[in-house]
Design an enzyme around this catalytic site. Structure first.
Site, PDB file in Angstrom:
ATOM      1  N   THR A  14      60.502  74.618  93.684  1.00  0.00           N
ATOM      2  CA  THR A  14      61.109  73.311  93.888  1.00  0.00           C
ATOM      3  C   THR A  14      62.238  73.053  92.907  1.00  0.00           C
ATOM      4  OG1 THR A  14      59.000  72.444  94.710  1.00  0.00           O
ATOM      5  CG2 THR A  14      60.623  70.826  93.988  1.00  0.00           C
ATOM      6  N   TYR A  27      61.737  69.645 102.159  1.00  0.00           N
ATOM      7  CA  TYR A  27      62.807  70.374 101.494  1.00  0.00           C
ATOM      8  C   TYR A  27      62.513  71.861 101.568  1.00  0.00           C
ATOM      9  CZ  TYR A  27      59.516  70.866  97.612  1.00  0.00           C
ATOM     10  OH  TYR A  27      58.418  71.170  96.858  1.00  0.00           O
ATOM     11  N   SER A  60      56.653  79.268  95.618  1.00  0.00           N
ATOM     12  CA  SER A  60      55.653  79.948  94.781  1.00  0.00           C
ATOM     13  C   SER A  60      54.374  80.277  95.528  1.00  0.00           C
ATOM     14  CB  SER A  60      55.336  79.124  93.529  1.00  0.00           C
ATOM     15  OG  SER A  60      54.595  77.970  93.830  1.00  0.00           O
ATOM     16  N   THR A  93      55.703  75.105  91.414  1.00  0.00           N
ATOM     17  CA  THR A  93      54.533  74.536  90.737  1.00  0.00           C
ATOM     18  C   THR A  93      53.199  74.908  91.372  1.00  0.00           C
ATOM     19  OG1 THR A  93      54.698  72.475  92.026  1.00  0.00           O
ATOM     20  CG2 THR A  93      55.862  72.556  89.908  1.00  0.00           C
ATOM     21  N   ASP A  94      53.191  75.313  92.648  1.00  0.00           N
ATOM     22  CA  ASP A  94      51.908  75.526  93.326  1.00  0.00           C
ATOM     23  C   ASP A  94      51.082  76.643  92.699  1.00  0.00           C
ATOM     24  OD1 ASP A  94      52.390  73.459  95.042  1.00  0.00           O
ATOM     25  OD2 ASP A  94      52.868  74.709  96.781  1.00  0.00           O
ATOM     26  N   LYS A 166      47.562  72.401  87.814  1.00  0.00           N
ATOM     27  CA  LYS A 166      48.171  71.384  88.670  1.00  0.00           C
ATOM     28  C   LYS A 166      47.064  70.544  89.276  1.00  0.00           C
ATOM     29  CE  LYS A 166      51.505  70.685  92.396  1.00  0.00           C
ATOM     30  NZ  LYS A 166      52.433  71.322  93.366  1.00  0.00           N
ATOM     31  N   GLU A 283      23.771  80.434  82.321  1.00  0.00           N
ATOM     32  CA  GLU A 283      22.410  79.959  82.516  1.00  0.00           C
ATOM     33  C   GLU A 283      21.480  81.167  82.531  1.00  0.00           C
ATOM     34  OE1 GLU A 283      22.696  79.536  87.365  1.00  0.00           O
ATOM     35  OE2 GLU A 283      23.099  77.793  86.134  1.00  0.00           O
TER      36      GLU A 283
END
Length: 327
Positions: A14, A27, A60, A93-94, A166, A283
């Site tokens: 982006t 976009y 991305s 950013t993804d 994110k 655990e």
């Protein structure tokens, strides 16, 4: 006084996107070439000498091993170059957090390496990319950034690659860190760190591997059965990350099938959580099942670490768990 010399490696996203309208919703990511972008950045008057290289120019969501291999080689070259003081990677950013974490685990902490993106395309009202980029230049120009591993700059905050994630689909405050929030605050004219460097002089934790093994992420949901859980598993699968409910939990029938895969085929099984935040602790059953707990890593980062551990030939579960425990 000599300007800081920064190498900018562009992958698209982006931050290099175009909408065609200042108010459009849709976009296209990865439309601006790095040369054109740096020409635009030149008007900001940043106190750094910037040189750019286009690694890719894509969304991305399409980032993968081919781009990672070329990007890692380019960063390695820049780290060895005496004419380079710091590196900036522009990225969508993804999947930014995955690339940043992969680089953090496979690069030495010798020079600043900063990953930066934007939540709005370059022609949108309130484009955040130029400010984020100017902030990234400020961080990459600071020698004190070198001992902190790969860093991510978004929204006037600096994050460690292991912590960043994110958390929102929209808005310029879409990133935060866990378990550490941000490790610094930055503006184009100032930088404040929240503590001393934690990786000063450290080599890379893992050697780079051009062919990372297959490790799918299995998302657990109510009513899941073993067939659904294993539909992504094939003969090449070397590890599995469970995006479990709560603290990495899963239906009993799914657990039994994963135990079988672990004990019969030696498949690494890491329990993470589909919850946004929280630790997944070991655990007692993990010892019996042969599982590891992802601790603070979300499923996508647990996958990256699992791939590197498998590629490195690490098989001891205690050593694997220590890698997930991190710092």
């Amino acid at each position: 006084m000599t300007s800081t010399r920064i190498t900018v490696l562009a992958t698209g996203g982006t931050i290099a996107g175009i909408a065609g309208s200042a108010i459009a919703k849709d976009y296209r990511a990865g439309q601006i070439e790095i040369g054109d972008y740096l020409e635009k950045v030149g008007a900001l008057g940043l106190e750094a000498e910037l040189s750019g290289r286009q690694i890719a120019n894509i969304d991305s969501a399409d980032i993968g091993p081919q781009v990672w291999n070329e990007l890692h080689r380019a960063i390695d070259d820049a780290l060895k170059d005496d004419g380079c003081d710091g590196i900036i990677v522009t990225h969508g950013t993804d999947t930014l957090e995955e690339t940043a974490f992969l680089l953090d685990l496979t690069l030495p902490a010798t020079k600043p390496v900063v990953v930066v993106g934007a939540m709005r395309p370059a022609d949108a009202v309130g484009y955040d990319g130029l400010r984020n980029f100017a902030n990234a230049v400020r961080v990459a120009s600071d020698p004190d950034a070198a001992g902190r591993g790969v860093l991510v700059v978004m929204g006037d905050r600096v994050f460690g690659a292991r912590d960043v994630r994110k958390v929102r689909t929209r808005g310029t405050d879409a990133f935060r860190g866990f378990p550490r929030e941000s490790v610094g605050l930055v503006t184009p004219s100032s930088l404040e760190w929240f503590g001393a460097p934690w990786r000063s002089g450290e080599p890379a934790q893992f050697e780079w591997d051009d062919n990372l093994p297959a490790v799918p992420v299995i998302y657990v949901y109510a009513g899941m059965d073993p067939v659904a859980a294993t539909c992504m598993i094939g003969p090449e699968t070397r590890g599995i990350v469970i995006a479990g409910v709560g603290e990495g939990n899963m239906p009993e029938s799914v657990r039994r099938e994963l135990v079988r895969l672990r004990k019969e085929d030696g498949v690494l099984v890491a329990r993470a959580s589909r919850a946004d935040e929280g630790l997944v602790d070991r655990e007692p059953e993990d010892d019996v099942n042969g599982f590891v707990a992802a601790r603070a890593l979300n499923p996508q980062k647990a996958r990256i670490l699992s791939q590197l551990l498998i590629a490195s030939g690490t098989t001891d579960l205690k050593e694997i768990q220590q890698a997930f425990d991190g710092r």
